[in-house]
Design an enzyme around this catalytic site. Structure first.
Site, short mmCIF file in Angstrom:
data_model
loop_
_atom_site.label_atom_id
_atom_site.label_comp_id
_atom_site.label_asym_id
_atom_site.label_seq_id
_atom_site.Cartn_x
_atom_site.Cartn_y
_atom_site.Cartn_z
N ARG A 51 4.81 -49.67 -18.15
CA ARG A 51 5.81 -50.94 -16.52
C ARG A 51 5.00 -51.69 -15.80
NH1 ARG A 51 5.53 -48.07 -10.89
NH2 ARG A 51 3.19 -48.84 -10.89
N ARG A 100 -3.46 3.13 8.77
CA ARG A 100 -3.43 1.80 7.90
C ARG A 100 -2.27 0.62 7.94
NH1 ARG A 100 -8.81 2.60 3.91
NH2 ARG A 100 -8.46 4.97 3.69
N TYR A 146 11.56 -34.92 -19.03
CA TYR A 146 9.74 -33.76 -19.22
C TYR A 146 9.28 -34.71 -17.25
CZ TYR A 146 9.39 -39.28 -19.10
OH TYR A 146 9.86 -40.94 -18.96
N ARG A 160 0.38 -47.67 -15.62
CA ARG A 160 1.00 -48.39 -14.14
C ARG A 160 -0.36 -49.52 -14.19
NH1 ARG A 160 0.38 -43.72 -11.27
NH2 ARG A 160 2.10 -43.82 -9.67
N LYS A 217 0.97 -1.68 -0.09
CA LYS A 217 -0.15 0.09 0.14
C LYS A 217 0.96 1.14 0.09
CE LYS A 217 -3.57 0.09 2.72
NZ LYS A 217 -5.04 0.08 2.71
N MET A 243 -5.26 -6.89 8.97
CA MET A 243 -4.61 -6.13 10.08
C MET A 243 -5.71 -5.19 9.97
SD MET A 243 -0.63 -7.05 9.54
CE MET A 243 -0.87 -6.09 7.67
N GLY A 256 -7.99 -7.01 4.34
CA GLY A 256 -8.98 -7.32 6.37
C GLY A 256 -8.30 -7.39 7.09
N HIS A 279 -16.44 -8.86 1.83
CA HIS A 279 -15.18 -9.88 1.83
C HIS A 279 -15.09 -11.38 1.34
CE1 HIS A 279 -13.46 -12.55 5.03
NE2 HIS A 279 -12.22 -11.84 4.90
N GLY A 309 10.72 -42.12 -10.18
CA GLY A 309 9.46 -43.15 -8.83
C GLY A 309 9.28 -42.34 -7.44
N THR A 310 9.10 -40.73 -7.65
CA THR A 310 9.65 -40.05 -6.45
C THR A 310 8.82 -39.83 -5.60
OG1 THR A 310 8.17 -38.73 -7.51
CG2 THR A 310 10.73 -38.67 -7.53
N ASN A 311 7.66 -40.78 -5.99
CA ASN A 311 6.95 -41.74 -4.17
C ASN A 311 7.97 -42.42 -3.94
OD1 ASN A 311 4.82 -40.02 -5.84
ND2 ASN A 311 3.87 -41.71 -6.91
N ASP A 312 7.88 -43.60 -4.12
CA ASP A 312 8.80 -44.67 -3.33
C ASP A 312 10.24 -43.87 -3.03
OD1 ASP A 312 7.64 -47.24 -2.03
OD2 ASP A 312 7.22 -47.36 -4.96
N SER A 341 13.03 -43.41 -15.17
CA SER A 341 12.81 -41.83 -14.93
C SER A 341 11.97 -42.45 -13.63
CB SER A 341 10.42 -42.73 -15.31
OG SER A 341 9.89 -42.39 -14.88
N ARG A 360 -3.85 -1.67 -6.29
CA ARG A 360 -3.06 -2.17 -6.10
C ARG A 360 -3.23 -3.77 -7.54
NH1 ARG A 360 -5.48 -5.16 -1.41
NH2 ARG A 360 -7.82 -4.57 -1.39
N GLU A 382 13.95 -45.45 -8.18
CA GLU A 382 12.73 -45.03 -6.82
C GLU A 382 13.60 -46.05 -6.06
OE1 GLU A 382 8.57 -46.41 -7.72
OE2 GLU A 382 9.94 -48.15 -8.92
N CYS A 417 7.57 -39.19 -12.77
CA CYS A 417 6.27 -39.85 -12.66
C CYS A 417 5.84 -40.04 -11.85
CB CYS A 417 6.68 -41.15 -13.53
SG CYS A 417 7.03 -42.30 -12.66
C1 PEP Z 1 6.64 -43.31 -7.69
O1 PEP Z 1 7.39 -44.81 -6.93
O2 PEP Z 1 6.63 -42.51 -7.85
C2 PEP Z 1 5.86 -43.93 -8.89
C3 PEP Z 1 6.07 -43.41 -10.18
O3 PEP Z 1 5.35 -46.11 -8.42
P1 PEP Z 1 4.24 -46.18 -7.90
O4 PEP Z 1 3.54 -44.73 -7.27
O5 PEP Z 1 3.30 -46.82 -8.61
O6 PEP Z 1 4.86 -46.83 -7.47
MG MG Z 2 6.79 -47.08 -7.25
#
Ligand code: PEP
Ligand code: MG
Length: 873
Positions: A614, A93, A848, A558, A22, A104, A102, A452, A763-766, A761, A334, A742, A828
């Site tokens: 896969r 203000r 990718y 999958r 402001k 503060m 709103g 609001h 597998g960032t989950n595992d 690739s 703003r 992974e 992935c």
């Molecule tokens: C992972 O592990 O990131 C993955 C893509 O495989 P999934 O989730 O099927 O284990």
């Molecule tokens: Mg996995």
């Protein structure tokens, strides 16, 4: 010596960190020559100092405040203290670096006291003067002493009822009597209202500093990822009065429609009113277009300034103005908050109008906005038959169904029980923020498009219908009535934020197709992107959706998801529980037929785009029945005894399934499943190639930790593939076999794996699960505590952990590319579609990202933004 205070002439728009948004914009507008009432800004640094040490105010700031007030007196020719006839009143203000609407505090009309109010009454009129004084007493009590504004409103209501007239018609004596009662209210709270203007100012500044840490501001910062250590600036500005007469007024206007993006002034004003009246929803404001008739000169001037400001800031502006006796003043500008739809349209229009470039447009729209553009709408057929209830203002688009609640508290309670709620209130206020966040939609009976509820809902992308006056809402008795119909808590309604229509009962929703405007922006995104965006999908429907949303291929299909249909799961169970070779072969044969049909359709759906298939990953027992009834039913179908089946299922159970017999381990112990899968892939690929479609299968092996595992699986797969081609009398056509990365060990030996893998690739989950040792299925039980205690500021399954998991990824990429410099490397896991993680993936050299189909459009924009950011730095 540190400089704690800046006059508006001294700052500029780039000073947001020091002067707050402001303050910086007030300075910028002052220097642009716009009619801004003079004032000064006390810096955010002062706030930080004060919060650390309250004595800072007396020791270092007070004197500077006094000097700044003297300068203000000189500039205006008016006096802040004493009973001079030229009265200087000021507003105080808050204004932080990031806009926190709103959250503060604000106090208006500072500098009035008993005597000065009398003077003002003599100069103007009693109604105006006492109206200003009452507002000051009320706001000051609220902000400085935490006395509820309602107590003053109740008192006013009581007085008006007693006198049988409105406050504007009070006699002088009645006005004074009411003021005495206001002051009595202070005493009841053991406080006094300071008669000294300077004391008022000091107390107000300190209170605004402190409001940085009030609970609602803290919640808002947490929600919007705003750091807690920035502090707020304080703007002290000469008052101008929109409540002087009928040639005065105040309003809030957007330079374009913040809901649709249409290029037309959009907003509201009230004649003879002061700032807060417009947003407070007490009186119903008029649309800005009506100002042209009411005060034509002020309207024309406003149009000119709006244009100047928009061209200057190169973006849609949200402007607050006041007209005092016909003269227009700009009090704030703003960049305006807007819906996703408006955000896209405005960015494209600004390019077409030559105000910004395509690259700037790409940076104007946030990936989160794109996700909202693919928002649900009600099913057309169901909508036609739905019982219509009422219509209000279409404040924020979207469609939602849920149970009615009347308070933010109840919204939170219901939400914690996993229920979908719709918050229904006469009007929302900043205290409701936590309830608004968890609601599917917000409905109010009062307030306009800038109320609001409307502003906050649009910012959050939550569906909202505001000002639905047909609804009679009683928060006390927890009812909302419309005509003869009375709804109570937990009744279900459906809300359409695009039309403003509300229906009783549930209406199913569908997602809208992405439109041409989105395609246009995303085509620009593709032009600058470095990273490609693929999708994780395996059903034909999802594959088609992914391609329609612009995925450049499929990063992960999958295959386990293909075994869950009723017929298929029976064959899968027959295979897992087979007692002899014959049973195994017959189950495999059936599964092969299913999979061949699957892959045939999938290749057809993606046509010439790459698709990574896969091989089966989860542990076998996931496919088996869990309770005795299901076991019995299966035993009947398979002509086996339930006891034997139960024993076999028990044998397959594992203590830690996530670390157990899954992924390539399954392929190694039961190669016939993987062989069946590649056979299905290649049979359908061969069939399609004979029909004229060139298909290049890409097979991915999950959960590899060691090169020897990859060697072993790859060897029997290749042998099997060669056999297939031989049997058909064909030369093998090109295909690829790659691996998921992974497991932490896979990252550390990625150079060895790259010798055998055609692609990687992540597998960032595992990989996240195995790196942290957090179970990906149980993190929900403790991540809330971790975030609250700031042990982990984010969920590493949603946004990549750059320091740990990210470091392993860096190692894997560097080792992999030492062996194969051109090795394609994708992501992935879930974080592949996270806009906040994408710049990091670009930095470490990923090829990718792959995410679920509905996240593809946002990811396309995020990769473009990452590329632009990279070029800049
Ligand atoms: C992972 O592990 O990131 C993955 C893509 O495989 P999934 O989730 O099927 O284990
Ligand atoms: Mg996995």
């Amino acid at each position: 010596m540190a400089k704690w205070i800046y006059s508006f002439e001294e700052g500029c728009a780039d000073d947001k960190a020091l002067l707050g948004g402001k303050g910086a914009n007030l300075a910028e507008m002052t220097n642009l020559g716009l009619p801004v009432p003079p004032g000064f800004t006390i810096t955010t640094e002062s706030c930080i100092e004060y919060l650390k040490n309250p004595y800072f105010f007396e020791s270092s700031l007070k004197e500077d405040v006094l000097k700044a007030v003297t300068v203000l007196e000189e500039k205006t020719g008016k006096y802040f203290s004493g009973n001079d006839s030229a009265l200087l009143l000021v507003s105080v203000r808050s204004g932080a670096k990031f806009s926190m609407p709103g959250m503060m505090d604000t106090i208006l009309n500072l500098g009035l006291n008993d005597l000065r109010t009398q003077t003002l009454a003599e100069q103007t009129n009693a109604d105006f003067a006492y109206n200003c004084y009452r507002r000051l007493l009320q706001m000051f009590a609220d902000v400085v002493y935490g006395i509820s504004k309602d107590e003053f409103d109740n008192l006013l209501g009581y007085f008006e009822r007693n006198a049988g007239k409105q406050a504007k018609d009070f006699t002088l004596d009645e006005h004074q009597a009411l003021i005495d009662q206001y002051k009595q209210l202070y005493r009841e709270h053991h406080q006094t209202f300071p008669q000294s203007s300077k004391e008022q100012l000091y107390a107000a500044i300190k209170a605004v500093f402190k409001s940085w840490n009030n609970p609602r501001a803290q919640v808002y910062r947490n929600l919007n990822n705003i750091p807690h250590d920035l502090g707020t600036a304080v703007n002290v500005q000469a008052m101008v009065f929109g409540n002087s007469d009928q040639a005065s007024g105040t309003g809030v206007v957007f330079t374009r429609n913040p809901a649709s993006g249409e290029h037309q002034l959009f907003g509201e004003f009230l004649l003879n009113a002061q700032g807060e009246d417009v947003v407070a929803g007490i009186r119903t404001p008029e649309p800005i277009a009506a100002l042209e008739t009411a005060l034509p000169q002020a309207y024309a001037a406003f149009q000119d300034y709006a244009k100047i400001l928009e061209n200057h800031y190169k973006d849609m502006q949200d402007i607050e103005f006041t007209i005092e006796k016909g003269k227009l003043y700009i009090l704030q500008t703003r960049n305006g908050k807007r819906t996703a739809k408006a955000s896209l349209k405005i960015a494209l229009d600004l390019v077409d109008e030559g105000i910004i470039s395509k690259k700037e447009a790409l940076q104007r729209v946030s990936p989160a906005t794109i996700s909202q553009l693919i928002h649900p709408v009600f099913e057309e057929k169901a909508l036609q038959d739905a019982p219509f209830l009422a219509q209000g203002l279409p404040a924020s688009p979207g469609a939602a169904t849920g149970e009615i609640v009347f308070t933010a508290e109840r919204a939170k309670d219901y939400h914690s029980l996993g229920k979908k709620v719709i918050l229904v209130r006469q009007e929302t206020s900043p205290e409701d923020i936590e309830g608004m966040v968890v609601s599917q939609a917000i409905v109010t009976s009062q307030g306009g498009m800038t109320s609001h509820a409307a502003v906050v809902a649009r910012g959050m992308g939550t569906c909202c219908v505001a000002g639905c006056s047909e609804l009679n809402i009683s928060e006390e008795s927890k009812t909302v009535s419309c005509g003869n119909l009375v709804l109570t808590e937990a009744d279900v309604i459906s809300v359409d934020g695009s039309s403003g229509r509300i229906y009783s009962g549930e209406i199913p929703t569908v997602l809208v197709e992405n439109d041409q405007e989105l395609q246009r922006l995303l085509s620009w995104a593709d032009e600058v992107a470095q990273l490609k965006v693929r999708a994780n999908a395996e059903t034909v429907q999802d594959l088609k959706t992914a391609i329609k949303f612009g995925a450049k291929g499929i990063g992960l299909a999958r295959t386990e998801h293909m075994f869950f249909g009723q017929e298929r799961i029976l064959e899968m169970r027959r295979l897992i529980l087979a007692d002899n070779e014959l049973e195994t072969r017959s189950a495999l044969k059936r599964l092969l037929e299913f999979q061949e049909e699957d892959f045939y359709q999938m290749f057809q759906a993606v046509q010439d785009k790459p698709m990574i298939i896969r091989l089966l990953d989860p542990p076998m027992h996931e496919f088996l029945p869990k309770d005795s009834q299901e076991i019995k039913a299966l035993a009947d179908k398979l002509h086996k005894s339930p006891e034997k089946l139960t024993r076999r299922i028990e044998q397959l159970q594992e203590s830690n399934p996530m670390l157990g017999h899954r992924g390539c381990r399954l392929g190694i112990t039961q190669p016939e499943i993987y062989k069946m899968q590649v056979e299905a892939v290649f049979n359908s690929a061969i069939k399609l190639s004979q029909e004229g479609l060139t298909v290049k299968p890409e097979i991915m092996i999950p959960l590899i930790a060691d090169k020897a595992e990859l060697d072993s699986v790859k060897a029997f797969l290749i042998q099997h593939i060669n056999k297939l081609f031989r049997h058909q009398g064909l030369e093998p056509f090109p295909y690829e076999i790659g691996t998921m990365i992974e497991l932490p060990r896979a990252c550390l030996v990625a150079d060895q794996l790259a010798q055998e893998a055609d692609f990687f690739s992540f597998g960032t989950n595992d990989l996240t699960q195995m790196t942290y040792g957090f179970s990906r299925d149980d993190i929900g039980k403790f991540i809330g505590h971790y975030k609250e205690k700031e042990i982990l500021p984010f969920d590493p399954f949603q946004s990549v952990d750059q320091d740990g998991v990210g470091e392993l990824m860096r190692i894997a990429i560097s080792k992999g590319r030492q062996v194969k410099p051109e090795l394609p490397i994708g992501i992935c896991g879930e974080v592949g579609g996270d806009p906040a993680s994408i710049p990091f993936f670009q930095e470490i050299g990923v090829t990718y990202v792959s995410c679920s189909p509905y996240r593809v459009p946002a990811a396309r924009l995020a990769v473009a933004q990452a590329a632009l950011q990279d070029k800049k730095s």
